[in-house]
Design a protein around this motif. Sequence first.
Motif, mmCIF file in Angstrom:
data_model
loop_
_atom_site.group_PDB
_atom_site.id
_atom_site.type_symbol
_atom_site.label_atom_id
_atom_site.label_comp_id
_atom_site.label_asym_id
_atom_site.label_seq_id
_atom_site.Cartn_x
_atom_site.Cartn_y
_atom_site.Cartn_z
ATOM 1 N N GLY A 121 -11.558 -14.063 -15.607
ATOM 2 C CA GLY A 121 -11.367 -14.216 -17.046
ATOM 3 C C GLY A 121 -12.679 -14.415 -17.790
ATOM 4 N N ALA A 122 -13.573 -15.220 -17.210
ATOM 5 C CA ALA A 122 -14.874 -15.441 -17.838
ATOM 6 C C ALA A 122 -15.673 -14.146 -17.909
ATOM 7 N N ALA A 123 -15.623 -13.347 -16.842
ATOM 8 C CA ALA A 123 -16.369 -12.086 -16.822
ATOM 9 C C ALA A 123 -15.860 -11.131 -17.894
ATOM 10 N N SER A 166 -3.205 -16.984 -17.048
ATOM 11 C CA SER A 166 -2.543 -16.832 -18.342
ATOM 12 C C SER A 166 -3.380 -17.435 -19.462
ATOM 13 N N VAL A 167 -4.092 -18.515 -19.166
ATOM 14 C CA VAL A 167 -4.975 -19.084 -20.179
ATOM 15 C C VAL A 167 -6.104 -18.106 -20.490
ATOM 16 N N GLY A 168 -6.639 -17.446 -19.458
ATOM 17 C CA GLY A 168 -7.672 -16.436 -19.677
ATOM 18 C C GLY A 168 -7.154 -15.274 -20.503
ATOM 19 N N ARG A 169 -5.929 -14.830 -20.218
ATOM 20 C CA ARG A 169 -5.346 -13.738 -21.008
ATOM 21 C C ARG A 169 -5.169 -14.156 -22.462
ATOM 22 N N ALA A 170 -4.738 -15.397 -22.667
ATOM 23 C CA ALA A 170 -4.595 -15.888 -24.033
ATOM 24 C C ALA A 170 -5.950 -15.952 -24.736
ATOM 25 N N ALA A 171 -6.979 -16.379 -23.995
ATOM 26 C CA ALA A 171 -8.315 -16.468 -24.581
ATOM 27 C C ALA A 171 -8.836 -15.099 -25.000
ATOM 28 N N VAL A 172 -8.430 -14.055 -24.283
ATOM 29 C CA VAL A 172 -8.826 -12.696 -24.640
ATOM 30 C C VAL A 172 -7.998 -12.183 -25.813
ATOM 31 N N SER A 334 -18.771 -23.667 -17.142
ATOM 32 C CA SER A 334 -17.771 -23.868 -18.184
ATOM 33 C C SER A 334 -16.459 -23.151 -17.885
ATOM 34 N N ALA A 335 -16.501 -22.121 -17.015
ATOM 35 C CA ALA A 335 -15.292 -21.338 -16.722
ATOM 36 C C ALA A 335 -14.342 -22.085 -15.805
ATOM 37 N N ILE A 336 -14.875 -22.865 -14.876
ATOM 38 C CA ILE A 336 -14.038 -23.567 -13.903
ATOM 39 C C ILE A 336 -13.529 -24.866 -14.510
ATOM 40 N N ASP A 337 -12.238 -24.940 -14.731
ATOM 41 C CA ASP A 337 -11.613 -26.142 -15.278
ATOM 42 C C ASP A 337 -11.243 -27.062 -14.106
ATOM 43 N N VAL A 338 -12.106 -28.031 -13.842
ATOM 44 C CA VAL A 338 -11.902 -28.915 -12.696
ATOM 45 C C VAL A 338 -10.631 -29.748 -12.868
ATOM 46 N N GLY A 339 -10.335 -30.139 -14.108
ATOM 47 C CA GLY A 339 -9.119 -30.900 -14.340
ATOM 48 C C GLY A 339 -7.871 -30.133 -13.930
#
Length: 486
Positions: A121-123, A166-172, A334-339
């Motif tokens: 997603g970040a890429a 899905s969060v990445g798709r939403a971000a796009v 920043s791409a990896i959400d550790v939480g």
Amino acid sequence: MARQDVAIVHSPVIRYLMDQVQMLKEAGMARFKEITVALVLVLAVWCGVTMPLGMAGDQAAIFGIVLVTLSLWATGLVPGYVASMFFFTALLLGGLSTPDVVFSGFTSSAMWLIIAGFIIGAAITISGLGARIGGLTRRYLSRSYPVLIGGLMLVSMALGFVMPSSVGRAAVMVPIGMALAEVLGLTKGTTGRTGVAAVIAIGTNMPSFAILPSNIPNVVMAGLADQLFDVHFGYTEYLLLHYPVLGLFKSAVIVGLVLVFFPARLTAPQDQPPAPEPPVGGKQGLLLVILLVTLVFWSTDQIHGINPAWIGAATALVLMVPQFGFVPQPAFKSAIDVGTLFFIAGALALGVVVNKSGLGDIIAREAFAWLPMQPGADFRNFMSLALIGAGTSIFTTMPGVPAVLTPLAPDLAAATGFSLEAVLMTQVIGFSTVLFPYQIGPFIVAMGLAGEAPRRLLKVTLSLFLLTVLFLIPLDFLWWKLLAVI
């Protein structure tokens, strides 16, 4: 008179009163969450003392910890990763389980598929490929409002095949959709703009429940099935079983509901020539090739036998190489959400702990007495299994559904006469049948990115739930019968 009304509505006094009402609502909801968790904590202590249902001492203590963890996840009183850390710590300090079981979620293939999804997603975002997709789609989606809503759904569905987040798709999709809405006259505060936000929020998540690597509950269920029962689901068989109804038919229903609840007309001139597209960058082209190769390997996993998680990990490795420049080091951090990873690790481990402790057998024995299931009553069994998943998701997070139900799969299979694989697959119907928007975190994220209130989705989710129970689940039953799965 109209101007006076507008002035009154926008006066500082009225705005102040509205803000105070909103604060009271939020305070009331926070208090409700606190009371709920407190009551569950009392129940957990009672279980630990009385050891109900024939539980041993350790089982009763584990059951209490599980109840508190689920209540924290369900209410959102604390972040999900805090609840997971409570789960890990309580089990280890109490000597109730071993580290290899408690931390088994971190070694699951599902965990690595999620990590790969973050990186992919970040890429896509950093390379500008997502923005370019938006530019290419504008000329086709600006013909009418139904075309816009339907087109955004199709693009969101297509992204589900190449972006396992899905969060990445939403971000796009959210920036693309909101920019299109603004250009086409659907400004802030209009129902049309809310409709665009709604179809993106739901479209980037709901159809992808039918694509194995593309939603977190899918991979949690698959990871637990692998860990607990050595059952492996192939990309193609999963897609064939679920996508026709949960992907295609359900998406069409969603588009119809959005058009009904958020009607609008495009007011901007539609014959305005679009801005010239920038030339395709070499990095975007290369990324597209990498994603297509990944998709080919995902869709042919039954042939080569490579786990989708390891395919995703290989793609992530290529994208992380600094010399390629797809995901630079600051972007990786920043791409990896550790939480999120801690939260998922807890959800995965919960199922393993329940199974290893023997709690699954006890819960199953008590639950089956209340479920109208028996071998031979296929339709009733199918509906029961689907509704169990949907009901469980109201009280847990979506990843919590497979964490709770997967350990019970062998007993459910014996009670229904279905195969173990079929029982596991019915979870997908359950955790994709949503009643309230809060049940799916990406809904909240997408609506937040769009600047719209998540509660605006409620009438869509309630209507979709009703239509799913009345029509889509029975249709799914017929499809499964046709495929001889049940």
